[in-house]
Design an enzyme around this catalytic site. Structure first.
Site, mmCIF file in Angstrom:
data_model
loop_
_atom_site.group_PDB
_atom_site.id
_atom_site.type_symbol
_atom_site.label_atom_id
_atom_site.label_comp_id
_atom_site.label_asym_id
_atom_site.label_seq_id
_atom_site.Cartn_x
_atom_site.Cartn_y
_atom_site.Cartn_z
ATOM 1 N N ASP A 50 5.505 -23.287 -8.942
ATOM 2 C CA ASP A 50 4.056 -22.834 -8.714
ATOM 3 C C ASP A 50 3.459 -22.719 -10.124
ATOM 4 O O ASP A 50 4.290 -22.189 -11.073
ATOM 5 C CB ASP A 50 4.147 -21.654 -8.005
ATOM 6 C CG ASP A 50 2.576 -21.248 -7.390
ATOM 7 O OD1 ASP A 50 2.117 -21.962 -6.678
ATOM 8 O OD2 ASP A 50 2.249 -20.344 -8.142
ATOM 9 N N GLU A 88 4.140 -27.835 -9.798
ATOM 10 C CA GLU A 88 2.747 -28.080 -9.499
ATOM 11 C C GLU A 88 2.117 -27.710 -10.912
ATOM 12 O O GLU A 88 2.019 -26.628 -11.261
ATOM 13 C CB GLU A 88 2.583 -26.885 -8.610
ATOM 14 C CG GLU A 88 1.077 -26.599 -8.294
ATOM 15 C CD GLU A 88 0.256 -25.678 -8.101
ATOM 16 O OE1 GLU A 88 -0.691 -25.558 -7.502
ATOM 17 O OE2 GLU A 88 0.776 -24.632 -8.800
HETATM 18 C C1 GLC Z 1 -0.627 -22.265 -6.558
HETATM 19 C C2 GLC Z 1 -0.562 -22.458 -5.040
HETATM 20 C C3 GLC Z 1 -1.689 -21.502 -4.723
HETATM 21 C C4 GLC Z 1 -1.609 -20.297 -5.109
HETATM 22 C C5 GLC Z 1 -1.606 -20.385 -6.754
HETATM 23 C C6 GLC Z 1 -1.269 -18.888 -7.273
HETATM 24 O O1 GLC Z 1 -1.726 -23.201 -6.819
HETATM 25 O O2 GLC Z 1 -0.302 -23.649 -4.694
HETATM 26 O O3 GLC Z 1 -1.498 -21.364 -3.069
HETATM 27 O O4 GLC Z 1 -2.797 -19.560 -4.815
HETATM 28 O O5 GLC Z 1 -0.522 -21.077 -7.259
HETATM 29 O O6 GLC Z 1 0.157 -18.499 -6.858
#
Ligand code: GLC
Length: 545
Positions: A211, A270
């Site tokens: 994340d 991500e």
């Molecule tokens: C990422 C996740 C999202 C979350 C954010 C903070 O973007 O996909 O859902 O709100 O991180 O952890």
């Protein structure tokens, strides 16, 4: 290699050509009837996933959490929140998935903990300058008595990125105040997360979705920024909180941990980073194995944009020897079946509310299916989001009082937020809550259209979106499209046309039918009306053998 011929990665690791299914646990299936999906629900629906033909599942967070951001605020990284079950439920689900040949990836949230994490509680209870505070990003404020935030950064969810503690110091949270950012320049944090990785690797997981992978390291001086903080931008944001060069040291360390477990475990980033060359740094040989290709996701229904994105991704990933990924929807964005039904199918709304333009459902679905068929034909791995195989649209008329995404409240309702794509999955059309769980309770209300899109209304029904996904995934596997080589025939502003592993792929973005080449067998069409009198209809796609 000629610019018309493009391959994905080399190598034979399972993820290179995998189809990976994202489960958002609270919305997938409810085993205990409390209205929130759970790990028992996942376990009970593994047959369904196996039949879909996917290779792996990725589970969004199910760890102990006060749920300030739907579990992306973790209070204990080594246990399951009672809302989702127990560690035993996890192990049973993992074993059963493995026995079906499905790999399992879990989410890792390293940028921030929950404010309920024991470390953050200890930090608040300790004085400025303490060891406990050094795990987070505490700073003195500006102004005569420190009453101003240390800098001008804004939270991705809206409002300031700093919150003041009772003793006057401020702490940084790029997201919700309930998600304090960790200090990744502190060796204790580095060690702790290696240990967390080992905890889940020891249980047998096959990988991690990382994340906010581009956010862990901040510029040393925490300078003011003039750029936007917005994460869900798709833009090339290189502010002082994103994509700092030192972040890669962390992933080199994690790569070594995974290597201890053999060569079959993976990390997928991500990272909302662009251009593609910056993103490809996360997947260099000694770092992560994959990164989500958000450029492809954010282009929208647009032939030249998709061609540019596909070429850019394949080229930059090949340059570092990594696998390309493709994705159209996830739990943070408006479902593609709805985005593509907007007047401008390249627009990127941050949620859709009842007052906003309402997407055209049928048009959106035709385009979504065509785009998915395009995605499954591309070399690399494809990530799908639960419910897209049913053609689910966004819930675009959720009552405000039901919305739970912190982005909705923190922007004062300016952003409808992400709840609309997180609505519980419909399994059975004639049951309360469309069969989401045994009691009919659902943590968000479902739109009426979910009734006709429920799994039991599509299972075994020719031309349903579910059967279309099943056959596209199966034919993709039979022809090895995920590990093939893409060769363009033509790409115009209304058409994409390429060959991969003996399969000709044509997508019609225009308003006129496109005559298909003679003498080729139709393998898969994006729907039953896609080919009429030997011509591909608008908003459709076809695979020819
Ligand atoms: C990422 C996740 C999202 C979350 C954010 C903070 O973007 O996909 O859902 O709100 O991180 O952890």
């Amino acid at each position: 290699m000629s610019p018309e011929t493009r391959t994905s990665s080399t190598g034979s690791s399972w993820w290179n050509d995998a189809v990976i299914y994202q489960i958002y646990p609270r919305s997938f299936a409810d085993g205990n009837g409390d209205g929130v999906g759970d790990l028992v629900g996942v376990y009970e629906h593994l047959d369904y996933l196996e039949k879909l033909g996917i290779d792996a599942i990725w589970l969004s967070p199910f760890y102990v959490s006060p749920q300030a951001d739907a579990g992306y605020d973790v209070a204990d990284y080594r246990d399951v929140d009672p809302l989702f079950g127990t560690l035993e439920d996890f192990d049973r689900m993992l074993d059963s998935a493995h026995s079906r040949g499905l790999k399992v990836i879990v989410d890792l949230v390293p940028n921030h903990t929950s404010s309920e994490h024991e470390w953050f509680r200890a930090a608040l209870a300790s004085p400025p300058g303490s060891h406990e505070r050094a795990r987070y990003m505490f700073r003195d404020g500006k102004g005569a008595s420190g009453e101003l935030a240390p800098n001008n950064w804004e939270s991705v969810f809206g409002g300031p990125a700093w919150t003041r503690a009772a003793d006057g110091q401020w702490y940084l949270h790029l997201f919700d105040p309930g998600q304090p950012d960790l200090n990744w320049r502190n060796a204790e944090i580095v060690d702790e997360f290696k240990d967390i990785l080992r905890f889940w690797l020891d249980r047998g997981v096959d990988g991690f979705r990382v994340d906010v992978a581009h956010g862990l390291i901040k510029h040393d001086e925490l300078p003011d920024t003039t750029g936007t903080m917005a994460l869900i931008e798709g833009g090339g944001n290189r502010g002082p909180m994103w994509d700092q060069d030192d972040v890669h040291d962390i992933y080199r360390g994690w790569n070594s941990v995974l290597t201890e477990y053999g060569g079959d475990r993976m990390l997928v980033a991500e990272a909302w980073v662009s251009p593609a060359e910056r993103l490809s740094r996360y997947v260099r040989p000694d770092e992560m194995q994959q990164a989500f290709n958000f450029d492809f996701m954010t282009v929208g229904w647009d032939a030249p944009g998709l061609r540019r994105s596909i070429d850019g991704a394949l080229e930059t990933n090949a340059a570092v020897g990594a696998t390309t990924t493709w994705v159209l929807s996830n739990h943070d964005v408006v479902r593609h079946a709805s985005r593509f039904g907007l007047e401008d199918p390249t627009s990127w709304p941050k949620g859709i509310g009842a007052e906003d333009e309402q997407p055209l459902v049928a048009l959106g679905l035709n385009r979504a299916r065509a785009a998915s068929l395009l995605m499954f034909a591309l070399p690399g791995s494809a990530y799908i989001f639960e419910g897209e195989e049913l053609g689910l649209p966004e819930h675009t008329t959720l009552p405000d009082e039901t919305r739970q995404d912190p982005a909705f409240a923190r922007t004062g309702g300016d952003e409808a937020g992400r709840d609309g794509c997180r609505v519980p999955i419909p399994w059975q059309s004639d049951k309360p809550g469309f069969g989401f769980g045994p009691t009919g309770k659902t943590w968000l209300p479902q739109p009426e259209i979910f009734g006709e899109l429920a799994v039991d209304r599509q299972d075994g029904v020719l031309d349903s979106t579910l059967e279309f996904y099943r056959s596209a995934i199966a034919v993709r596997g039979e022809h090895g499209l995920g590990s093939g080589i893409l060769k363009w025939h033509a790409a115009t502003h209304v058409m994409l046309d390429f060959e991969n592993s003996g399969v000709r792929v044509i997508v019609n973005f225009g308003v006129q039918p496109i005559p298909l080449p003679d003498g080729r067998e139709v393998l898969v069409t994006s729907d039953a009306d896609a080919v009429v009198d030997g011509a591909l209809q608008p908003n459709r796609a076809v695979w020819l053998g």
